[in-house]
Motif scaffolding. Structure first.
Motif, short mmCIF file in Angstrom:
data_model
loop_
_atom_site.label_atom_id
_atom_site.label_comp_id
_atom_site.label_asym_id
_atom_site.label_seq_id
_atom_site.Cartn_x
_atom_site.Cartn_y
_atom_site.Cartn_z
N ASP A 232 0.81 -1.22 0.00
CA ASP A 232 0.00 0.00 0.00
C ASP A 232 0.85 1.28 0.00
OD1 ASP A 232 0.95 -0.37 2.57
OD2 ASP A 232 -0.95 0.11 3.55
N ALA A 233 2.15 1.14 -0.11
CA ALA A 233 3.06 2.29 -0.11
C ALA A 233 3.20 2.85 -1.52
CB ALA A 233 4.42 1.87 0.43
N ASP A 234 3.87 3.99 -1.63
CA ASP A 234 4.20 4.59 -2.92
C ASP A 234 5.62 4.16 -3.28
OD1 ASP A 234 4.92 6.15 -5.08
OD2 ASP A 234 4.21 8.04 -4.20
N PRO A 235 5.78 3.11 -4.08
CA PRO A 235 7.11 2.58 -4.33
C PRO A 235 8.01 3.52 -5.14
CG PRO A 235 5.53 1.52 -5.77
CD PRO A 235 4.75 2.36 -4.80
N ILE A 236 7.42 4.38 -5.97
CA ILE A 236 8.23 5.31 -6.74
C ILE A 236 8.85 6.36 -5.82
CG2 ILE A 236 8.23 7.01 -8.62
CD1 ILE A 236 7.81 4.09 -9.56
N ALA A 237 8.08 6.87 -4.88
CA ALA A 237 8.61 7.84 -3.92
C ALA A 237 9.71 7.21 -3.07
CB ALA A 237 7.49 8.37 -3.03
N ILE A 238 9.49 5.99 -2.62
CA ILE A 238 10.51 5.30 -1.82
C ILE A 238 11.74 5.03 -2.67
CG2 ILE A 238 11.03 3.17 -0.56
CD1 ILE A 238 8.07 3.24 0.40
N ALA A 239 11.55 4.60 -3.92
CA ALA A 239 12.69 4.36 -4.82
C ALA A 239 13.51 5.63 -5.00
CB ALA A 239 12.20 3.83 -6.16
N THR A 240 12.84 6.75 -5.18
CA THR A 240 13.53 8.02 -5.34
C THR A 240 14.37 8.35 -4.11
OG1 THR A 240 11.78 8.81 -6.80
CG2 THR A 240 13.18 10.50 -5.77
N ASN A 241 13.81 8.11 -2.93
CA ASN A 241 14.55 8.36 -1.68
C ASN A 241 15.74 7.42 -1.54
OD1 ASN A 241 12.81 10.44 -1.00
ND2 ASN A 241 11.50 9.13 0.24
N ILE A 242 15.56 6.18 -1.94
CA ILE A 242 16.68 5.22 -1.87
C ILE A 242 17.79 5.66 -2.82
CG2 ILE A 242 17.40 2.85 -2.38
CD1 ILE A 242 14.51 1.99 -1.53
N LYS A 243 17.43 6.02 -4.05
CA LYS A 243 18.43 6.47 -5.02
C LYS A 243 19.16 7.72 -4.51
CE LYS A 243 19.18 5.10 -8.58
NZ LYS A 243 20.24 4.18 -9.05
N SER A 244 18.46 8.64 -3.88
CA SER A 244 19.10 9.83 -3.32
C SER A 244 20.09 9.45 -2.22
CB SER A 244 18.05 10.79 -2.73
OG SER A 244 17.26 11.32 -3.75
N LEU A 245 19.70 8.51 -1.37
CA LEU A 245 20.58 8.03 -0.31
C LEU A 245 21.83 7.38 -0.91
CD1 LEU A 245 21.10 7.50 2.73
CD2 LEU A 245 19.88 5.34 2.42
N LEU A 246 21.65 6.57 -1.93
CA LEU A 246 22.79 5.92 -2.58
C LEU A 246 23.75 6.94 -3.17
CD1 LEU A 246 21.09 2.90 -4.38
CD2 LEU A 246 22.51 2.84 -2.32
N HIS A 247 23.21 7.97 -3.81
CA HIS A 247 24.05 9.01 -4.42
C HIS A 247 24.79 9.82 -3.37
CE1 HIS A 247 23.06 8.19 -8.52
NE2 HIS A 247 21.76 8.29 -8.28
N SER A 248 24.14 10.04 -2.21
CA SER A 248 24.81 10.82 -1.16
C SER A 248 25.92 10.03 -0.48
CB SER A 248 23.79 11.30 -0.12
OG SER A 248 23.31 10.21 0.66
N ASP A 249 25.82 8.70 -0.52
CA ASP A 249 26.86 7.84 0.07
C ASP A 249 28.02 7.56 -0.87
OD1 ASP A 249 25.61 7.70 2.47
OD2 ASP A 249 24.97 5.63 2.31
N SER A 250 27.85 7.87 -2.15
CA SER A 250 28.92 7.55 -3.11
C SER A 250 29.89 8.69 -3.31
CB SER A 250 28.34 7.14 -4.44
OG SER A 250 27.47 8.11 -4.96
#
Length: 113
Positions: free
Chosen positions: A95-113
């Motif tokens: 029931d979540a918004d997977p696109i919004a969560i995916a966007t947040n995950i990708k942002s986290l990955l980019h900030s850690d690289s």
């Protein structure tokens, strides 16, 4: 990294990182309709690397590459994205918004690289 991904949303049920042949994963306790840990293991070792290879090869032909995959199983979404020498896999509540969560995950990955 796994703990930081869980902090992004209460809707994240499971996180796995498969890198350099090593699998690290964690799941929330008491999750309804969860798959078995053995099933999750085979998904990370066999299914997700295969899906990423196929989609990456297609994406590299004339689609600008592959950013991530989002699979909608009956009981949850599965977000899978390539990372250096492997992949990241995140199980998301249905029931979540997977696109919004995916966007947040990708942002986290980019900030850690």
């Amino acid at each position: 990294m796994i703990e930081n991904i869980f902090k992004l949303s209460e809707s994240i049920r499971y996180v796995a990182i498969y890198r350099n042949g090593l699998l690290e994963s964690r799941a929330k306790l008491n999750t309804s309709d969860a798959s078995s840990s053995e099933s999750d293991r085979y998904e990370e070792l066999l299914v997700n690397p295969t899906l990423l290879t196929l989609a990456s090869q297609r994406g590299n032909i004339d689609c600008g590459g592959l950013e991530y995959l989002l699979v909608r199983y009956g009981s949850f979404f599965q977000f899978v994205c390539p990372v250096n020498s492997g992949h990241l896999s995140v199980c998301i509540e249905p029931d979540a918004d997977p696109i919004a969560i995916a966007t947040n995950i990708k942002s986290l990955l980019h900030s850690d690289s």
